[in-house]
Design an enzyme around this catalytic site. Structure first.
Site, mmCIF file in Angstrom:
data_model
loop_
_atom_site.group_PDB
_atom_site.id
_atom_site.type_symbol
_atom_site.label_atom_id
_atom_site.label_comp_id
_atom_site.label_asym_id
_atom_site.label_seq_id
_atom_site.Cartn_x
_atom_site.Cartn_y
_atom_site.Cartn_z
ATOM 1 N N LYS A 1 0.880 -1.211 0.076
ATOM 2 C CA LYS A 1 -0.170 -0.082 0.011
ATOM 3 C C LYS A 1 0.947 1.345 -0.019
ATOM 4 O O LYS A 1 0.549 2.309 -0.731
ATOM 5 C CB LYS A 1 -0.987 -0.092 1.281
ATOM 6 C CG LYS A 1 -1.938 -1.239 1.343
ATOM 7 C CD LYS A 1 -2.831 -1.226 2.429
ATOM 8 C CE LYS A 1 -2.385 -1.192 3.914
ATOM 9 N NZ LYS A 1 -1.813 -2.471 4.228
ATOM 10 N N ARG B 1 11.241 -6.880 4.787
ATOM 11 C CA ARG B 1 11.247 -5.349 5.155
ATOM 12 C C ARG B 1 12.031 -5.224 6.487
ATOM 13 O O ARG B 1 12.543 -3.975 6.839
ATOM 14 C CB ARG B 1 9.739 -4.993 4.916
ATOM 15 C CG ARG B 1 9.579 -3.530 5.083
ATOM 16 C CD ARG B 1 8.154 -2.878 4.933
ATOM 17 N NE ARG B 1 7.346 -3.219 5.844
ATOM 18 C CZ ARG B 1 6.000 -2.977 5.949
ATOM 19 N NH1 ARG B 1 5.582 -2.741 5.096
ATOM 20 N NH2 ARG B 1 5.370 -3.106 6.980
ATOM 21 N N ARG C 1 -9.672 0.354 9.408
ATOM 22 C CA ARG C 1 -9.196 -0.863 9.608
ATOM 23 C C ARG C 1 -10.431 -1.621 10.476
ATOM 24 O O ARG C 1 -10.159 -2.844 10.636
ATOM 25 C CB ARG C 1 -8.040 -0.864 10.473
ATOM 26 C CG ARG C 1 -6.547 -1.342 9.771
ATOM 27 C CD ARG C 1 -5.482 -1.054 10.543
ATOM 28 N NE ARG C 1 -4.364 -1.947 10.232
ATOM 29 C CZ ARG C 1 -3.402 -1.221 9.429
ATOM 30 N NH1 ARG C 1 -3.283 -0.155 9.030
ATOM 31 N NH2 ARG C 1 -2.402 -2.089 9.387
ATOM 32 N N ARG D 1 -0.309 -9.802 13.136
ATOM 33 C CA ARG D 1 -1.110 -8.805 12.353
ATOM 34 C C ARG D 1 -1.860 -9.234 11.196
ATOM 35 O O ARG D 1 -3.002 -8.656 11.002
ATOM 36 C CB ARG D 1 0.149 -7.793 11.781
ATOM 37 C CG ARG D 1 0.716 -6.789 12.687
ATOM 38 C CD ARG D 1 2.129 -6.363 12.375
ATOM 39 N NE ARG D 1 2.145 -5.771 11.200
ATOM 40 C CZ ARG D 1 3.510 -5.345 10.680
ATOM 41 N NH1 ARG D 1 4.448 -6.138 10.962
ATOM 42 N NH2 ARG D 1 3.497 -4.999 9.381
ATOM 43 N N ARG E 1 11.738 -1.176 11.527
ATOM 44 C CA ARG E 1 10.219 -1.474 12.214
ATOM 45 C C ARG E 1 9.890 -2.691 13.227
ATOM 46 O O ARG E 1 10.367 -3.618 12.847
ATOM 47 C CB ARG E 1 9.031 -1.389 11.212
ATOM 48 C CG ARG E 1 8.626 0.015 10.816
ATOM 49 C CD ARG E 1 7.380 -0.044 9.867
ATOM 50 N NE ARG E 1 6.233 -0.922 10.343
ATOM 51 C CZ ARG E 1 5.161 -0.923 9.399
ATOM 52 N NH1 ARG E 1 5.172 -0.323 8.358
ATOM 53 N NH2 ARG E 1 4.151 -1.569 10.006
HETATM 54 P P1 ADP Z 1 1.113 -2.625 8.045
HETATM 55 O O1 ADP Z 1 -0.300 -2.488 7.471
HETATM 56 O O2 ADP Z 1 2.095 -2.778 6.956
HETATM 57 O O3 ADP Z 1 1.200 -3.494 9.118
HETATM 58 P P2 ADP Z 1 0.838 0.223 8.942
HETATM 59 O O4 ADP Z 1 1.836 0.925 9.070
HETATM 60 O O5 ADP Z 1 -0.314 0.522 8.189
HETATM 61 O O6 ADP Z 1 1.407 -1.261 8.672
HETATM 62 O O7 ADP Z 1 0.264 0.087 10.432
HETATM 63 C C1 ADP Z 1 1.352 -0.339 11.626
HETATM 64 C C2 ADP Z 1 0.506 -0.665 13.088
HETATM 65 O O8 ADP Z 1 -0.136 0.716 13.288
HETATM 66 C C3 ADP Z 1 -0.556 -1.510 12.970
HETATM 67 O O9 ADP Z 1 -0.279 -2.919 13.066
HETATM 68 C C4 ADP Z 1 -1.453 -0.891 13.855
HETATM 69 O O10 ADP Z 1 -1.294 -1.275 15.393
HETATM 70 C C5 ADP Z 1 -1.352 0.606 13.969
HETATM 71 N N1 ADP Z 1 -2.422 1.293 13.081
HETATM 72 C C6 ADP Z 1 -2.384 1.751 11.754
HETATM 73 N N2 ADP Z 1 -3.370 2.073 11.222
HETATM 74 C C7 ADP Z 1 -4.230 1.599 12.291
HETATM 75 C C8 ADP Z 1 -5.847 1.777 12.328
HETATM 76 N N3 ADP Z 1 -6.424 2.410 11.392
HETATM 77 N N4 ADP Z 1 -6.317 1.418 13.238
HETATM 78 C C9 ADP Z 1 -5.969 1.024 14.471
HETATM 79 N N5 ADP Z 1 -4.469 0.626 14.509
HETATM 80 C C10 ADP Z 1 -3.742 1.140 13.525
#
Ligand code: ADP
Length: 192
Positions: A14, A128, A89, A146, A134
């Site tokens: 994404k 990654r 989400r 996740r 991260r």
């Molecule tokens: P990825 O989709 O690659 O796991 P993101 O950078 O989108 O990574 O998100 C990393 C973390 O941030 C998620 O695992 C969650 O803990 C938190 N997070 C991100 N967006 C949201 C959201 N919309 N609602 C709740 N937690 C979120």
């Protein structure tokens, strides 16, 4: 205005695709993951709270996430369109987003889902982790969590927009440029 949700499991590409879409269409990219990481980097109370969930691969509570997203949208009203990445989400996040946009006589144009199989995702994320710095990419258990959270709490978001006829699956395998072309085609069809 065109407002997109770029959707898909963690590691589906994404962020990579969002930045290419921004270059081509000048949308504003809003990534809740990036916003949280900035808060963490600045040691803010919001960052500290978010970190405790992110490190375990859990979702940050809706109230925190929705408030942060709303601030970001409201601070940037005059844009060509938004690309939401990593948000919504959960179903309450979908409802909050729809309400926020409706208040401006606007709406989500389309959710585009990058479709990538589980095994590919685990290997991409572990890879990654070697360079992203991260914490949530380094541990296979956190990665699996996740993915489980995605399947249980986040995948209903696809159905929510599909019920409105506003969700499409895009093959997320292939070269970055191939995938970008598939996405661009969908965006171009919205612009017409
Ligand atoms: P990825 O989709 O690659 O796991 P993101 O950078 O989108 O990574 O998100 C990393 C973390 O941030 C998620 O695992 C969650 O803990 C938190 N997070 C991100 N967006 C949201 C959201 N919309 N609602 C709740 N937690 C979120």
């Amino acid at each position: 205005m065109i407002n997109l949700i770029l959707f898909g499991p963690p590691g589906s590409g994404k962020g990579t695709q969002a930045s290419k879409l921004v270059d081509k269409y000048s949308f504003l990219h809003i990534s809740t993951g990036d916003l949280f990481r900035t808060e963490i980097g600045n040691n803010t109370p919001l960052g500290l709270e978010a970190k405790s969930y992110m490190d375990k691969g859990q979702l940050v509570p809706d109230s925190v996430t929705i408030g942060m997203l709303r601030n970001k949208v409201e601070a940037n009203p005059d844009v060509k369109g938004y690309i939401f990445d990593g948000f919504p989400r959960t179903i309450p996040q979908c409802e909050a987003l729809d309400e926020l946009l409706a208040g401006r006589n606007d709406e989500i144009s389309m959710l585009l889902m990058l479709d990538v199989p589980d095994d590919e995702i685990v290997s991409r994320l572990l890879n990654r982790g070697k360079t992203s710095g991260r914490a949530d990419d380094l541990n296979e258990e956190v990665i699996r969590n996740r993915i489980a959270v995605y399947e249980e709490q986040t995948s209903p978001v696809f159905d929510y927009y599909a019920a409105k006829g506003r969700a499409k699956k895009i093959n997320g395998l292939g070269s970055i440029d191939d995938i970008f072309e598939r996405l661009s085609k969908e965006v171009d069809s919205l612009e017409k």
